[in-house]
Enzyme design. Structure first.
Site, short mmCIF file in Angstrom:
data_model
loop_
_atom_site.label_atom_id
_atom_site.label_comp_id
_atom_site.label_asym_id
_atom_site.label_seq_id
_atom_site.Cartn_x
_atom_site.Cartn_y
_atom_site.Cartn_z
N SER A 117 0.84 -1.19 0.00
CA SER A 117 0.00 0.00 0.00
C SER A 117 0.88 1.25 0.00
O SER A 117 1.70 1.42 -0.89
CB SER A 117 -0.97 -0.05 1.19
OG SER A 117 -2.01 0.90 1.04
N HIS A 176 -7.36 -5.81 -1.15
CA HIS A 176 -6.19 -5.00 -0.76
C HIS A 176 -5.46 -5.58 0.46
O HIS A 176 -4.25 -5.41 0.57
CB HIS A 176 -6.65 -3.57 -0.47
CG HIS A 176 -5.52 -2.59 -0.29
ND1 HIS A 176 -4.66 -2.29 -1.32
CD2 HIS A 176 -5.13 -1.85 0.78
CE1 HIS A 176 -3.77 -1.39 -0.88
NE2 HIS A 176 -4.03 -1.11 0.38
N GLU A 185 -8.83 -5.41 -6.42
CA GLU A 185 -8.43 -4.01 -6.37
C GLU A 185 -8.66 -3.31 -7.70
O GLU A 185 -8.55 -2.08 -7.78
CB GLU A 185 -6.96 -3.90 -5.96
CG GLU A 185 -6.70 -4.41 -4.55
CD GLU A 185 -5.25 -4.23 -4.12
OE1 GLU A 185 -4.93 -3.13 -3.63
OE2 GLU A 185 -4.47 -5.17 -4.28
#
Length: 264
Positions: free
Chosen positions: A149, A247, A211
């Site tokens: 991330s 995610h 995602e």
């Protein structure tokens, strides 16, 4: 009763910016040290990934002739909190203020400080690495940095600005959209200067299939960035999509593939 992970240590390290204190967790295999030292994996968001990575290394490195995963030291760079993530990461992993509208995400809450990636990278290179190398037997030619991330964004920043710092770069679900203007500028400079990598450097950029529905265009951004990097000499750049993963659920599969690249 407290449960501990075998062969691990925890200590705090102070940084010389923003009164920052990092919680450092380290695993070293209980095995004879190779002549060249152990490979090392540096984990960002260490509070969230340390135990998973250590267990994967411990199990898979028992039979490296079959798994192609060799024993390694694991260094988790975390924060003094019991939570998996800390708000300080927004400063440490980003280059500038966000490029996109974050009002929906944060509402009336105050946006955390941003833009400390250079200071954080200097801490890793000038303070943390020398400390780890003084306490553990490290092979400086087999170093990996793993981030997810915002951590994945920082991994890309590190590759583009200090490509000699590590030999393997793992950028999971990188938040390219967060600092898109800045990170793409760094990518272009990296490509155009034709960095002379002394040895082959590996980059894995990966994300979960689910995602692809994110408003940030997570998958498209990551794939396009990786494709353009494949022309860089001595850079082995790969892009991976994990089916049926989101995610967060993508992390275990990303960790498994990362070990095969970093510890082969």
């Amino acid at each position: 009763m407290h449960v501990t992970i075998p062969n691990t240590q925890r200590f705090n390290v102070e940084a010389d910016y923003r009164n920052r204190s990092f919680q450092i967790d380290v695993y070293q295999p209980n095995l004879p040290v190779p002549d060249e030292g152990f490979p090392v994996i540096y984990l960002l968001d260490g509070n969230s990934t340390f135990s998973t990575v250590v267990d994967a290394v411990r199990l898979q490195s028992r039979r490296p002739e079959r798994t192609e995963v060799h024993p390694a030291v694991v260094v988790a760079i975390g924060y003094p909190t019991e939570e998996p993530f800390a708000t300080e990461r927004f400063y440490d992993y980003t280059l500038t203020e966000p490029d996109f509208d974050v009002t929906k995400k944060w509402g009336d809450r105050e946006l955390p400080a941003h833009g400390g990636a250079e200071e954080f990278l200097a801490f890793i290179e000038n303070d943390l690495k020398p400390l780890i190398e003084s306490k553990y037997s490290i092979n400086k030619q087999k170093q990996t940095i793993f981030g997810h991330s915002l951590g994945g964004l920082f991994v890309l920043h590190t590759l583009f600005t200090n490509s000699q710092a590590f030999q393997t770069y793992i950028a999971g679900s990188p938040s390219i959209h967060w600092n898109q203007t800045a990170i793409l500028k760094e990518r272009e400079q990296f490509i155009n200067t034709k960095p002379k990598l002394d040895k082959t450097v590996s980059l894995l950029v990966a994300a979960g299939e689910m995602e692809g529905n994110h408003a940030s265009y997570m998958l498209d951004n990551a794939k396009q960035l990786t494709e353009e990097l494949k022309a860089v000499p001595n850079l082995e750049a790969a892009f991976q999509i994990y089916d049926n993963e989101n995610h967060i659920s993508v992390l275990p599969r990303l960790i498994n593939q990362s070990l095969k690249i970093a510890l082969k």
